[in-house]
Design a protein around this motif. Structure first.
Motif, PDB file in Angstrom:
ATOM      1  N   MET A 281      14.315  -2.597   0.587  1.00 39.05           N
ATOM      2  CA  MET A 281      12.894  -2.368   0.830  1.00 39.05           C
ATOM      3  C   MET A 281      12.155  -2.097  -0.466  1.00 39.05           C
ATOM      4  N   LEU A 282      12.749  -1.310  -1.355  1.00 39.64           N
ATOM      5  CA  LEU A 282      12.083  -1.020  -2.629  1.00 39.64           C
ATOM      6  C   LEU A 282      11.894  -2.283  -3.453  1.00 39.64           C
ATOM      7  N   HIS A 283      12.888  -3.150  -3.494  1.00 36.73           N
ATOM      8  CA  HIS A 283      12.726  -4.409  -4.228  1.00 36.73           C
ATOM      9  C   HIS A 283      11.692  -5.305  -3.560  1.00 36.73           C
ATOM     10  N   ALA A 284      11.655  -5.284  -2.218  1.00 36.01           N
ATOM     11  CA  ALA A 284      10.634  -6.064  -1.511  1.00 36.01           C
ATOM     12  C   ALA A 284       9.239  -5.562  -1.857  1.00 36.01           C
ATOM     13  N   ILE A 285       9.065  -4.251  -1.871  1.00 38.10           N
ATOM     14  CA  ILE A 285       7.765  -3.666  -2.231  1.00 38.10           C
ATOM     15  C   ILE A 285       7.437  -3.992  -3.682  1.00 38.10           C
ATOM     16  N   GLY A 286       8.433  -3.905  -4.555  1.00 36.41           N
ATOM     17  CA  GLY A 286       8.194  -4.252  -5.958  1.00 36.41           C
ATOM     18  C   GLY A 286       7.712  -5.684  -6.109  1.00 36.41           C
ATOM     19  N   GLY A 287       8.325  -6.607  -5.366  1.00 31.34           N
ATOM     20  CA  GLY A 287       7.879  -8.002  -5.419  1.00 31.34           C
ATOM     21  C   GLY A 287       6.500  -8.197  -4.842  1.00 31.34           C
ATOM     22  N   LEU A 288       6.212  -7.486  -3.751  1.00 35.66           N
ATOM     23  CA  LEU A 288       4.881  -7.613  -3.143  1.00 35.66           C
ATOM     24  C   LEU A 288       3.797  -7.126  -4.090  1.00 35.66           C
ATOM     25  N   LEU A 289       4.045  -6.020  -4.784  1.00 37.23           N
ATOM     26  CA  LEU A 289       3.019  -5.503  -5.698  1.00 37.23           C
ATOM     27  C   LEU A 289       2.927  -6.352  -6.959  1.00 37.23           C
ATOM     28  N   ALA A 290       4.052  -6.913  -7.403  1.00 40.97           N
ATOM     29  CA  ALA A 290       4.016  -7.778  -8.584  1.00 40.97           C
ATOM     30  C   ALA A 290       3.233  -9.055  -8.327  1.00 40.97           C
ATOM     31  N   THR A 291       3.194  -9.504  -7.072  1.00 32.74           N
ATOM     32  CA  THR A 291       2.507 -10.756  -6.729  1.00 32.74           C
ATOM     33  C   THR A 291       1.204 -10.533  -5.967  1.00 32.74           C
ATOM     34  N   ILE A 292       0.788  -9.283  -5.781  1.00 30.99           N
ATOM     35  CA  ILE A 292      -0.337  -9.033  -4.877  1.00 30.99           C
ATOM     36  C   ILE A 292      -1.650  -9.587  -5.408  1.00 30.99           C
ATOM     37  N   ASP A 293      -1.852  -9.583  -6.735  1.00 31.11           N
ATOM     38  CA  ASP A 293      -3.097 -10.141  -7.263  1.00 31.11           C
ATOM     39  C   ASP A 293      -3.196 -11.632  -6.942  1.00 31.11           C
ATOM     40  N   ASN A 336      13.499   5.220  10.670  1.00 34.83           N
ATOM     41  CA  ASN A 336      13.985   4.769  11.970  1.00 34.83           C
ATOM     42  C   ASN A 336      14.742   3.458  11.775  1.00 34.83           C
ATOM     43  N   PRO A 337      15.978   3.376  12.233  1.00 30.94           N
ATOM     44  CA  PRO A 337      16.763   2.159  11.992  1.00 30.94           C
ATOM     45  C   PRO A 337      16.191   0.913  12.656  1.00 30.94           C
ATOM     46  N   THR A 338      15.347   1.098  13.658  1.00 30.74           N
ATOM     47  CA  THR A 338      14.732  -0.042  14.327  1.00 30.74           C
ATOM     48  C   THR A 338      13.340  -0.329  13.789  1.00 30.74           C
ATOM     49  N   LEU A 339      12.563   0.719  13.529  1.00 32.11           N
ATOM     50  CA  LEU A 339      11.142   0.559  13.211  1.00 32.11           C
ATOM     51  C   LEU A 339      10.831   0.525  11.714  1.00 32.11           C
ATOM     52  N   SER A 340      11.798   0.758  10.843  1.00 33.67           N
ATOM     53  CA  SER A 340      11.529   0.736   9.400  1.00 33.67           C
ATOM     54  C   SER A 340      10.992  -0.640   9.014  1.00 33.67           C
ATOM     55  N   ARG A 341       9.871  -0.637   8.312  1.00 31.94           N
ATOM     56  CA  ARG A 341       9.205  -1.907   8.020  1.00 31.94           C
ATOM     57  C   ARG A 341       8.177  -1.710   6.911  1.00 31.94           C
ATOM     58  N   ILE A 342       7.604  -2.818   6.485  1.00 32.02           N
ATOM     59  CA  ILE A 342       6.492  -2.835   5.534  1.00 32.02           C
ATOM     60  C   ILE A 342       5.256  -3.317   6.269  1.00 32.02           C
ATOM     61  N   GLU A 343       4.133  -2.667   6.025  1.00 34.21           N
ATOM     62  CA  GLU A 343       2.847  -3.161   6.516  1.00 34.21           C
ATOM     63  C   GLU A 343       2.031  -3.638   5.328  1.00 34.21           C
ATOM     64  N   TYR A 344       1.700  -4.905   5.326  1.00 33.42           N
ATOM     65  CA  TYR A 344       0.880  -5.517   4.268  1.00 33.42           C
ATOM     66  C   TYR A 344      -0.549  -5.519   4.774  1.00 33.42           C
ATOM     67  N   ARG A 345      -1.391  -4.642   4.207  1.00 30.51           N
ATOM     68  CA  ARG A 345      -2.677  -4.318   4.800  1.00 30.51           C
ATOM     69  C   ARG A 345      -3.859  -5.083   4.204  1.00 30.51           C
ATOM     70  N   LEU A 346      -3.590  -6.005   3.304  1.00 31.29           N
ATOM     71  CA  LEU A 346      -4.684  -6.679   2.604  1.00 31.29           C
ATOM     72  C   LEU A 346      -5.319  -7.841   3.372  1.00 31.29           C
ATOM     73  N   PRO A 347      -4.585  -8.641   4.154  1.00 33.04           N
ATOM     74  CA  PRO A 347      -5.193  -9.863   4.706  1.00 33.04           C
ATOM     75  C   PRO A 347      -6.421  -9.602   5.565  1.00 33.04           C
ATOM     76  N   GLY A 348      -7.408 -10.485   5.425  1.00 34.26           N
ATOM     77  CA  GLY A 348      -8.591 -10.454   6.266  1.00 34.26           C
ATOM     78  C   GLY A 348      -8.361 -11.256   7.536  1.00 34.26           C
ATOM     79  N   LEU A 394      -7.537  -4.245  -7.092  1.00 40.01           N
ATOM     80  CA  LEU A 394      -7.237  -5.621  -6.721  1.00 40.01           C
ATOM     81  C   LEU A 394      -8.376  -6.546  -7.129  1.00 40.01           C
ATOM     82  N   PRO A 395      -8.115  -7.841  -7.306  1.00 42.21           N
ATOM     83  CA  PRO A 395      -9.201  -8.785  -7.586  1.00 42.21           C
ATOM     84  C   PRO A 395     -10.262  -8.700  -6.494  1.00 42.21           C
ATOM     85  N   ASP A 396     -11.523  -8.668  -6.914  1.00 40.35           N
ATOM     86  CA  ASP A 396     -12.591  -8.467  -5.935  1.00 40.35           C
ATOM     87  C   ASP A 396     -13.543  -9.645  -5.809  1.00 40.35           C
ATOM     88  N   THR A 397     -13.140 -10.800  -6.330  1.00 38.85           N
ATOM     89  CA  THR A 397     -13.914 -12.027  -6.126  1.00 38.85           C
ATOM     90  C   THR A 397     -12.943 -13.179  -5.909  1.00 38.85           C
TER      91      THR A 397
END
Length: 457
Positions: A281-293, A336-348, A394-397
């Motif tokens: 999960m930490l590596h997944a979050i690291g990748g998401l933040l590295a590519t979020i822009d 929670n072994p079932t509910l552990s997850r990432i929520e990506y909150r940026l998409p419109g 985050l980029p705003d345009t």
């Protein structure tokens, strides 16, 4: 997820039961496109594919050709691409009419490089090469208005009356019956075509709804998202109302499309650990933040998408993550072994979910393959942070986000140069259209945006 409401094989189905089959898929903008064919035509082409002119990937939302990217052999001279139906998605849409979702392919049998559904499948296959499968869920937000679509058009999609009253705080049950009847009708239609849903509720803005679709694999959930939005439109039209998935249809709150995601390996949640986020999960979050822009360009695709990015109004505005912190761009749900997850909150709400999922999965893949560690999490509110804390906004345009995507090596490698270059050109084209065809940068919401985005995507 999809179970046909009656037998889908030619042998089991009476010849007279079906009078038409609708072919369905999104283009890059997220518009739900297709054509309706006779049963004999469908039977003849379901294995070889159905020809569509390449203009479905070459036109903008104003029906003008998009320039600025190199034209490959298959795009630019009205050549054909081929829609191949995915027969597992065949359902009875209404009595006598079936619908089927598919992908776009080239004459040589390779996928169209910018076909959104094929991009998701490519990311799913890359994850599988590492032993992972993904489970995703999506929240659909939309605003429903009392007026019919014809009245909305005559008003330029402005000064409309929110369905259900003017209350603008989430979860209100004190809604007028027309609002409740609309959502009940939507839920009934979802059930009829086999789309699993979990909940619906009043959202923050007046007339706004949130519909939560059930978790599933990325392609199936993308299909459910596309069909659910079509159902919401059709039910609104049938009841004399109108609905929009525009990122910000009024000067009030905007609309999101949050993505929840977990990875499984050998049927075990790879994001769960007893003491918090797992290493995966930490590596997944690291990748998401590295590519979020760069991914911002995919999940905030239109001019109006960026009008949502206002501190304290719900959307994330910083390159941040946190455990159970909904003010950050990436929220980690742990314990929670079932509910552990990432929520990506940026998409419109205006994002093409297929492309959003492809970008999010690409970020996760990059993080896992390169073992990218995330920055320190934000434990407090991630809005209104003062300068000097080392937290980037985050980029705003639309152009800043496109430039970030252009420079992102992970997304380029995984999504492909041809898609990335085309997408960047189309976003620059959108910026130029806004500034030359009537958009007003100083307006809180310009008439040009309402006319362009209210009905599409």
């Amino acid at each position: 997820m999809y179970e046909p409401t009656r037998p889908a094989t030619e042998a089991d189905r009476p010849e007279s039961a079906t009078r038409a089959v609708r072919l369905e898929a999104t283009n890059h903008e997220g518009c739900y496109l297709g054509k309706t064919v006779a049963p004999k035509k469908f039977a003849a082409g379901k294995d070889t594919g159905f020809a569509f002119a390449d203009l479905l990937f070459g036109l903008d939302l104003g029906n003008l050709p998009v320039f600025g990217a190199v034209f490959p052999d298959w795009r630019g001279h009205l050549d054909d691409v081929y829609f191949r139906p995915d027969m597992s998605t065949l359902v009875e849409w209404q009595p006598g009419v079936e619908s089927v979702i598919g992908d776009y392919w080239l004459k040589d049998g390779t996928p169209v490089p910018i076909c959104p559904r094929n991009l998701v499948r490519r990311m799913v296959d890359r994850l599988a090469s590492h032993g992972f499968t993904a489970t995703v869920a999506v929240e659909i937000e939309a605003t429903v208005f009392e007026e019919s679509i014809h009245e909305a058009r005559s008003r330029g999609y402005r000064d409309l009356t929110p369905l259900g009253g003017s209350a603008g705080t989430a979860y209100h049950l004190a809604k007028s019956r027309d609002w409740v009847d609309y959502m009940n009708a939507v839920a009934d239609r979802l059930d009829e075509v086999g789309i699993a849903w979990e909940a619906w509720s009043d959202e923050d803005a007046a007339g706004q709804v949130e519909l939560n679709l059930a978790p599933g694999d990325p392609v199936t959930v993308g299909d459910a998202w596309a069909r659910a939005r079509q159902i919401m439109r059709e039910v609104a039209f049938e009841r004399g109302h109108t609905v929009t998935f525009m990122a910000k249809p009024t000067a009030g709150y905007g609309q999101a499309s949050h993505i929840n995601l977990s990875l499984q390996r050998d049927s075990v949640n790879a994001f769960h650990a007893e003491d918090g986020p797992s290493e995966t999960m930490l590596h997944a979050i690291g990748g998401l933040l590295a590519t979020i822009d760069g991914n911002t360009s995919l999940v905030l695709p239109q001019i109006t998408s960026y009008r949502r990015l206002v501190d304290l109004t719900g959307p994330p505005v910083t390159r941040t993550w946190g455990i159970s912190n909904k003010t950050t761009a990436v929220r980690a749900v742990c314990g929670n072994p079932t509910l552990s997850r990432i929520e990506y909150r940026l998409p419109g709400a205006d994002a093409n979910l297929y492309l959003a999922l492809a970008g999010v999965l690409a970020g996760i893949i990059g993080g896992i393959e390169q073992k990218i560690d995330p920055p320190e999490q934000i434990a407090d509110m991630a809005w209104c942070l003062p300068p000097g804390l080392g937290v980037e906004r985050l980029p705003d345009t639309i152009t800043k986000a496109a430039a970030a995507l252009d420079a992102d090596p992970v997304l380029r490698e995984l999504l492909g140069d041809e898609f990335v270059d085309f997408w960047i050109a189309s976003r620059k084209w959108e910026w130029m259209q806004f500034h030359t065809a009537g958009g007003d940068p100083s307006a809180e919401l310009s008439e040009w945006e309402s006319a362009r985005y209210f009905e599409l995507p």
